[in-house]
Design a protein around this motif. Structure first.
Motif, PDB file in Angstrom:
ATOM      1  N   GLU A 186       0.763  -1.246   0.213  1.00 32.63           N
ATOM      2  CA  GLU A 186      -0.083  -0.013  -0.147  1.00 32.63           C
ATOM      3  C   GLU A 186       0.848   1.358   0.101  1.00 32.63           C
ATOM      4  N   GLU A 187       1.699   1.488   0.719  1.00 28.89           N
ATOM      5  CA  GLU A 187       2.916   2.286   0.784  1.00 28.89           C
ATOM      6  C   GLU A 187       3.594   2.661  -0.497  1.00 28.89           C
ATOM      7  N   ALA A 188       3.860   1.577  -1.077  1.00 29.30           N
ATOM      8  CA  ALA A 188       4.675   1.699  -2.434  1.00 29.30           C
ATOM      9  C   ALA A 188       3.712   2.079  -3.382  1.00 29.30           C
ATOM     10  N   SER A 189       2.409   1.712  -3.659  1.00 28.68           N
ATOM     11  CA  SER A 189       1.391   2.055  -4.458  1.00 28.68           C
ATOM     12  C   SER A 189       1.011   3.515  -4.404  1.00 28.68           C
ATOM     13  N   ALA A 190       0.922   4.055  -2.940  1.00 26.86           N
ATOM     14  CA  ALA A 190       0.824   5.462  -3.121  1.00 26.86           C
ATOM     15  C   ALA A 190       2.028   6.180  -3.386  1.00 26.86           C
ATOM     16  N   TYR A 191       3.201   5.878  -3.147  1.00 26.04           N
ATOM     17  CA  TYR A 191       4.528   6.525  -3.461  1.00 26.04           C
ATOM     18  C   TYR A 191       4.671   6.550  -4.957  1.00 26.04           C
ATOM     19  N   LEU A 192       4.199   5.511  -5.767  1.00 28.90           N
ATOM     20  CA  LEU A 192       4.312   5.313  -7.067  1.00 28.90           C
ATOM     21  C   LEU A 192       2.929   5.891  -7.994  1.00 28.90           C
ATOM     22  N   LYS A 193       2.008   6.328  -6.984  1.00 32.78           N
ATOM     23  CA  LYS A 193       0.528   6.651  -7.630  1.00 32.78           C
ATOM     24  C   LYS A 193      -0.005   5.693  -8.552  1.00 32.78           C
ATOM     25  N   CYS A 194       0.085   4.491  -8.095  1.00 31.36           N
ATOM     26  CA  CYS A 194      -0.484   3.210  -8.939  1.00 31.36           C
ATOM     27  C   CYS A 194      -1.412   2.493  -7.984  1.00 31.36           C
ATOM     28  N   HIS A 195      -2.290   1.663  -8.707  1.00 29.90           N
ATOM     29  CA  HIS A 195      -3.069   0.695  -7.830  1.00 29.90           C
ATOM     30  C   HIS A 195      -2.114  -0.511  -7.299  1.00 29.90           C
ATOM     31  N   PRO A 196      -2.421  -1.045  -6.120  1.00 36.69           N
ATOM     32  CA  PRO A 196      -1.785  -2.102  -5.744  1.00 36.69           C
ATOM     33  C   PRO A 196      -1.436  -3.410  -6.932  1.00 36.69           C
ATOM     34  N   ASN A 197      -2.769  -3.632  -7.427  1.00 38.95           N
ATOM     35  CA  ASN A 197      -2.815  -4.713  -8.509  1.00 38.95           C
ATOM     36  C   ASN A 197      -1.744  -4.459  -9.489  1.00 38.95           C
ATOM     37  N   THR A 198      -1.582  -3.153  -9.792  1.00 39.00           N
ATOM     38  CA  THR A 198      -0.410  -2.790 -10.813  1.00 39.00           C
ATOM     39  C   THR A 198       1.084  -3.372 -10.326  1.00 39.00           C
ATOM     40  N   LEU A 199       1.329  -2.997  -8.836  1.00 40.70           N
ATOM     41  CA  LEU A 199       2.616  -3.584  -8.218  1.00 40.70           C
ATOM     42  C   LEU A 199       2.699  -4.980  -8.217  1.00 40.70           C
ATOM     43  N   ARG A 200       1.428  -5.752  -7.989  1.00 41.01           N
ATOM     44  CA  ARG A 200       1.483  -7.105  -8.022  1.00 41.01           C
ATOM     45  C   ARG A 200       1.969  -7.705  -9.457  1.00 41.01           C
ATOM     46  N   SER A 201       1.394  -6.838 -10.433  1.00 44.26           N
ATOM     47  CA  SER A 201       1.392  -7.404 -11.700  1.00 44.26           C
ATOM     48  C   SER A 201       3.188  -7.316 -12.248  1.00 44.26           C
ATOM     49  N   TRP A 202       3.461  -6.295 -11.808  1.00 42.24           N
ATOM     50  CA  TRP A 202       4.952  -5.848 -12.201  1.00 42.24           C
ATOM     51  C   TRP A 202       6.031  -6.661 -11.532  1.00 42.24           C
ATOM     52  N   ASP A 203       5.442  -7.212 -10.068  1.00 40.24           N
ATOM     53  CA  ASP A 203       6.414  -8.292  -9.422  1.00 40.24           C
ATOM     54  C   ASP A 203       6.298  -9.532 -10.070  1.00 40.24           C
ATOM     55  N   ARG A 204       5.177  -9.945 -10.623  1.00 39.94           N
ATOM     56  CA  ARG A 204       5.202 -11.190 -11.329  1.00 39.94           C
ATOM     57  C   ARG A 204       5.892 -11.169 -12.768  1.00 39.94           C
ATOM     58  N   LYS A 205       5.846 -10.129 -13.281  1.00 35.84           N
ATOM     59  CA  LYS A 205       6.726 -10.048 -14.513  1.00 35.84           C
ATOM     60  C   LYS A 205       8.144  -9.597 -14.417  1.00 35.84           C
ATOM     61  N   GLY A 206       8.708  -9.351 -13.096  1.00 36.32           N
ATOM     62  CA  GLY A 206       9.969  -8.865 -13.025  1.00 36.32           C
ATOM     63  C   GLY A 206      10.265  -7.485 -13.037  1.00 36.32           C
ATOM     64  N   ILE A 207       9.120  -6.744 -13.629  1.00 38.75           N
ATOM     65  CA  ILE A 207       9.476  -5.297 -13.804  1.00 38.75           C
ATOM     66  C   ILE A 207       9.953  -4.602 -12.590  1.00 38.75           C
ATOM     67  N   LEU A 208       9.360  -4.607 -11.486  1.00 38.60           N
ATOM     68  CA  LEU A 208       9.634  -4.080 -10.095  1.00 38.60           C
ATOM     69  C   LEU A 208       9.374  -5.064  -8.974  1.00 38.60           C
ATOM     70  N   PRO A 209      10.594  -6.071  -8.922  1.00 41.21           N
ATOM     71  CA  PRO A 209      10.458  -7.256  -8.034  1.00 41.21           C
ATOM     72  C   PRO A 209      10.080  -6.790  -6.400  1.00 41.21           C
ATOM     73  N   ALA A 210       9.350  -7.519  -5.595  1.00 37.38           N
ATOM     74  CA  ALA A 210       9.104  -7.321  -4.382  1.00 37.38           C
ATOM     75  C   ALA A 210       9.941  -8.305  -3.579  1.00 37.38           C
ATOM     76  N   ILE A 211      10.167  -8.053  -2.324  1.00 31.97           N
ATOM     77  CA  ILE A 211      10.595  -8.886  -1.460  1.00 31.97           C
ATOM     78  C   ILE A 211       9.415  -9.852  -0.690  1.00 31.97           C
TER      79      ILE A 211
END
Length: 67
Positions: free
Chosen positions: A19-44
């Motif tokens: 939630e904090e990362a999505s607010a910082y990037l001004k995108c939806h949390p599902n976008t971050l989940r997708s980027w993590d799966r695709k390797g665009i912006l990996p999460a720990i």
């Protein structure tokens, strides 16, 4: 770097929640989940629930990278 931006960055923890990362990037949390799966912006992934955390350093690099 802008002084106000520097102050804001200094206040961020080293690891941000989804939630904090999505607010910082001004995108939806599902976008971050997708980027993590695709390797665009990996999460720990941490804990038993495998919750996503994002390094502040990775988010800053992502914002500054050419689109």
């Amino acid at each position: 770097m802008d002084h106000k931006k520097q102050e804001k960055d200094d206040l961020l923890p080293e690891l941000l929640t989804l939630e904090e990362a999505s607010a910082y990037l001004k995108c939806h949390p599902n976008t971050l989940r997708s980027w993590d799966r695709k390797g665009i912006l990996p999460a720990i992934r941490i804990g038993e629930r495998r919750a996503r955390r994002y390094k502040k350093e990775d988010l800053e690099k992502f914002v500054q990278s050419p689109k």
